[in-house]
Scaffold this active site. Structure first.
Site, short mmCIF file in Angstrom:
data_model
loop_
_atom_site.label_atom_id
_atom_site.label_comp_id
_atom_site.label_asym_id
_atom_site.label_seq_id
_atom_site.Cartn_x
_atom_site.Cartn_y
_atom_site.Cartn_z
N ARG A 225 0.85 -1.18 0.00
CA ARG A 225 0.00 0.00 0.00
C ARG A 225 0.89 1.24 0.00
NH1 ARG A 225 -3.15 -2.88 -1.59
NH2 ARG A 225 -5.15 -3.57 -0.76
N HIS A 273 1.04 -0.24 -10.39
CA HIS A 273 0.08 -1.04 -9.64
C HIS A 273 -0.30 -2.32 -10.41
CE1 HIS A 273 -3.08 -0.65 -6.24
NE2 HIS A 273 -2.82 -1.92 -6.48
#
Length: 310
Positions: A225, A273
């Protein structure tokens, strides 16, 4: 009939509809799967946190919300959601993807591959890396993804330490927990892998003080994250040589703004990502299995602990 609302956006509906129907049909369920439905008729919601559904109050028949993402930090605080919430744990697709990303980049940093891949001056620079057994690796986060990655790295011969907020035992991994354990876990981490959830307790976990605990020149791989890292502190640590390189797949803002200093920093590798995207066929089977369990009165898989945030 079991009524299922797909509330994860029209683009995802286009790719999920057929695999979801196939997975549900495989269980012989009597169901209706739609991307629009009257709220009071819905039994299950297949959900993504960027959905337009924000208020769950009208869904009076709702039994569970089944998230398509592993991350649930954008929904756990929704006070209108009072039914069980399950996050995506897809060992067939998501976990395998993360395992491949982590092992690939850990090996890249361990072997010093950038030295040869980015060599515009054609320098003959034979640097022999240590063996894996001589390169300590630490994984922060020992959930499903962290445990899988730690085990794979240990299988390659790396001495692996793991850290979690609460006590864990993982075969073949030196496990630490709590604040004192974090200090020990970081002190030996020549390569650090971040696989923690985004919660108030983990935000900015890697800051000026904790980055200073790493061995000088350590490499960081963050596919977990973005908010786990204080961006400014990381840039400072890179500039000072405290951190040798950072491979980052997740960020506080995505897409990463073009003027962010990470883009221009020679010590940062950016990936967009892609470490562990949800794979549609296998994720559909995870969703269908939870609906089957719900209808059979069995416990749902991968339920979120609202208090912990994951």
């Amino acid at each position: 009939m079991t009524n299922i609302l797909f509330a994860a956006g029209p683009d995802r509906w286009a790719v999920y509809e057929a695999p979801l129907r196939a997975a549900l049909d495989g269980f012989g369920l009597d169901y209706a799967l739609r991307c629009e439905a009257e709220p009071e008729t819905v039994d299950y919601i297949v959900y993504a946190p960027d959905s337009e559904v924000r208020d769950f109050t009208p869904y009076t028949r709702l039994k569970a919300v089944l998230n398509l993402w592993a991350g649930v930090e954008r929904i756990t605080g929704n006070k209108t959601l009072t039914v069980p919430l399950a996050r995506m744990v897809d060992e067939e697709g998501l976990t395998q993807g993360m395992l491949e990303y982590v092992t690939g980049h850990v090996l890249r940093h361990h072997l010093g591959m950038d030295r040869y891949i980015m060599n515009p001056d054609h320098r003959w620079d034979p640097v022999v890396p240590p063996l894996a057994s001589e390169r300590p690796v630490t994984v922060l986060g020992l959930g499903t993804l962290g445990t899988a990655c730690a085990g794979a790295l240990a299988g390659l011969g790396f001495p692996v330490s793991g850290w979690s907020r609460t006590p864990r035992e993982v075969e073949g991994i030196t496990c630490h927990h709590g604040p004192d354990g974090l200090t020990k876990a970081l002190a030996g981490a020549e390569i650090l892998v971040l696989l923690l959830p985004d919660t108030p307790a983990t935000q900015d976990l890697m800051n000026r003080e904790t980055l200073a605990l790493l061995p000088r020149g350590a490499c960081i791989v963050n596919p977990g994250r973005g908010p786990l890292i204080d961006d400014a502190a990381l840039v400072e640590a890179l500039d000072q040589g405290q951190v040798g390189h950072a491979t980052l797949d997740v960020f506080r803002r995505e897409p990463l703004p073009q003027d962010h200093p990470f883009w221009a920093h020679p010590g940062v590798t950016i990936t967009p990502h892609v470490a562990a995207d949800t794979r549609v066929p296998s994720a559909s089977r995870v969703i269908a299995e939870n609906i089957r369990r719900g209808e059979a009165g069995e416990p749902l898989l991968h339920l979120v602990d609202r208090a912990a945030g994951y």
